[in-house]
Design a protein around this motif. Structure first.
Motif, PDB file in Angstrom:
ATOM      1  N   SER A  40      42.641  19.712  51.025  1.00 34.27           N
ATOM      2  CA  SER A  40      41.464  20.027  51.848  1.00 34.27           C
ATOM      3  C   SER A  40      40.267  19.174  51.452  1.00 34.27           C
ATOM      4  N   GLN A  41      40.148  18.876  50.166  1.00 35.84           N
ATOM      5  CA  GLN A  41      39.041  18.048  49.696  1.00 35.84           C
ATOM      6  C   GLN A  41      39.099  16.638  50.284  1.00 35.84           C
ATOM      7  N   GLU A  42      40.282  16.221  50.705  1.00 34.82           N
ATOM      8  CA  GLU A  42      40.413  14.902  51.332  1.00 34.82           C
ATOM      9  C   GLU A  42      40.218  14.956  52.849  1.00 34.82           C
ATOM     10  N   GLU A  57      43.875  23.212  48.120  1.00 33.72           N
ATOM     11  CA  GLU A  57      42.487  22.857  47.817  1.00 33.72           C
ATOM     12  C   GLU A  57      42.329  21.351  47.635  1.00 33.72           C
ATOM     13  N   ALA A  58      43.290  20.734  46.924  1.00 29.65           N
ATOM     14  CA  ALA A  58      43.209  19.293  46.692  1.00 29.65           C
ATOM     15  C   ALA A  58      43.301  18.516  48.004  1.00 29.65           C
ATOM     16  N   ARG A  72      42.511  17.177  38.537  1.00 26.87           N
ATOM     17  CA  ARG A  72      42.900  18.298  39.389  1.00 26.87           C
ATOM     18  C   ARG A  72      44.247  18.865  38.951  1.00 26.87           C
TER      19      ARG A  72
END
Length: 470
Positions: free
Chosen positions: A232-234, A229-230, A401
């Motif tokens: 993917s956020q980038e 998730e972390a 996060r």
């Protein structure tokens, strides 16, 4: 021609071989160390040192790019910053050269009992070797002690068209002078994760293609989901459950990677392809058969608890034997052998903790048992999970996060921890020391930590321990 006799032969200049050469030389032994490539092994030349240097460059670029969140909004063009790839690689090369030169100085100028040879060594008998030197000459060597420290190289999967498509391994990618427009990464292990974020922050579009349904196959599901998730956020794209079966390069220079997925056939196009699907041992050209040294099916050299092979006087150190492949474990291999040979103290290579860190942002660190391992081994445990955002330091820094997860046994002592969040590796080290000292969790819970630090979270992480299990 008769063989030149030494007290010890070390094949490979890695993080176990180098300090062992020094220790044996300090004890008065005559040592010859043979290195086919650069001194320093994988860590210095294409592993930890260069990758973490480039990761640091990517992190600084990311901080500049996101400066508008804490600085004046008129920071010019911050969001569009891209790396100067040649400059980043040049900075990395300076670091690597300094470490490589330091290794050579330590081995040659400071120790009269060490001879360093550049070339390829292969066994001709149990403790005799033939060395083809870089200058075209050869030497035959013999010693009562032989240490194999030749490490691993990237494993290349059997995918049609891959060889013809000019793929990259991490070694080549570390020297790339131009930024890839779209980097495809085959493999979702810790190497793939570190490079995916690095190049995304450099300014590349990045797609990770992983055969499994989660990243980092040996970690708990919650840690894998949190890291994905972390990233993917980038803007990193993940294609999971994808089995690559063909790679081709078109006339326009674009690569196409074809993969079978549960949703059907996927064709992914990119400018560069990194193969990060694991490692294989550098044992296939050592002439192990002439010495009678046994390996497993993958070519890793089999050793006992003392790192001895089945041939008397021959040891295997570092990544060349089965087990986890980390620099700090290779260095501990050296300490185990040093203490046994020079100090009369024996310690099993099987009975030691395994701390490690994935150097993403946020980083992921683990020590001891994961929750999945505790369940598989039927170890009774209690577990507590705490979001990083609840730690005061996270609120001050806006780095919120991730989570901390700790496992505690029936005796109130730590079994392990998985940490996803800022400074995860440093907090893991505190927990490792507590485990080594057999502290009970209450001692960490009640300990006075300086405020406001990340370590302060240890006062609270054990608060909601619950019985775990399937």
């Amino acid at each position: 021609m008769s063989a030149t006799a030494f007290d010890a032969i070390i094949i490979g200049s890695g993080q176990a071989g180098n300090p062992l050469a020094t220790a044996l030389a300090d004890a008065g032994r005559r040592v010859v160390l043979i290195e086919e490539n650069h001194l320093g092994g994988s860590c210095i030349n294409y592993g930890c040192a260069p990758t973490k240097t480039l990761i640091s460059t990517a992190e600084r670029l990311h901080q500049l790019r996101t400066a508008a969140t804490v600085a004046a909004p008129e920071v010019p063009n911050a969001a569009s910053l891209r790396v100067d790839m040649a400059a980043a690689v040049a900075r990395k090369d300076v670091v690597v050269r300094a470490m490589r030169n330091g290794t050579r100085t330590n081995l040659t100028k400071e120790h009269d009992h060490i001879t360093v040879l550049g070339g390829h060594a292969a066994f001709t008998g149990p403790r005799t070797l033939h060395v083809a030197l870089a200058d075209g000459t050869t030497q035959d060597l013999t010693a009562p002690l032989v240490f194999i420290n030749t490490g691993t190289r990237p494993a290349v999967p059997n995918v049609a068209g891959l060889a013809e498509a000019s793929y990259l391994t991490t070694t080549e990618l570390l020297d790339l002078q131009e930024l890839p427009e779209h980097l495809l990464i085959l493999g979702g292990g810790y190497i793939g994760m570190e490079f995916s974020q690095m190049f995304r922050r450099f300014g590349s579009r990045v797609t990770v293609v992983e055969a499994g349904m989660q990243l980092l196959e040996h970690e708990d599901d919650d840690a894998c989901r949190g890291l994905q998730e972390a990233l993917s956020q980038e803007g990193i794209e993940f294609v999971m459950g994808a089995h690559a079966h063909r790679v081709s390069r078109g006339a326009d220079g674009q690569l196409t990677l074809s993969a079978h997925t549960s949703q059907g056939e996927r064709r992914l196009r990119g400018t560069h392809l990194l193969v990060a699907t694991g490692r294989q041992p550098n044992s296939d050209k050592l002439g192990l058969g002439y010495a009678g040294i046994k390996t497993d099916e993958q070519g890793y050299i089999l050793v006992n608890n003392n790192l001895q092979t089945n041939v008397r006087g021959v040891y295997a150190l570092g990544d060349i034997h089965p087990g986890s492949q980390f620099t700090h474990l290779a260095y501990d291999d050296y300490r185990i052998v040093r203490d046994a040979l020079l100090h009369g103290r024996k310690r099993s290579a099987r009975q030691r903790p395994l701390p490690y860190v994935v150097f993403t942002d946020p980083p992921m660190a683990r020590i001891g048992l994961s929750e999945g391992q505790a369940q598989e081994q039927n170890v009774p445990y209690r577990v507590a999970t705490m979001p990083v955002r609840t730690i005061g330091r996270a609120q001050h820094t806006s780095e919120s996060r991730g989570f901390w997860k700790v496992l505690v046994g029936n005796d109130d002592r730590l079994l392990g921890a998985t940490l996803l969040g800022p400074e995860a590796g440093e907090i893991m080290a505190i927990l490792e020391v507590a485990m080594a000292g057999r502290l009970k969790y209450q001692q960490l819970q009640d300990m006075i930590f300086a405020h406001p630090t990340w370590a302060e979270g240890l006062n609270n992480v054990f608060r909601d321990l619950k019985r775990g299990g399937r």
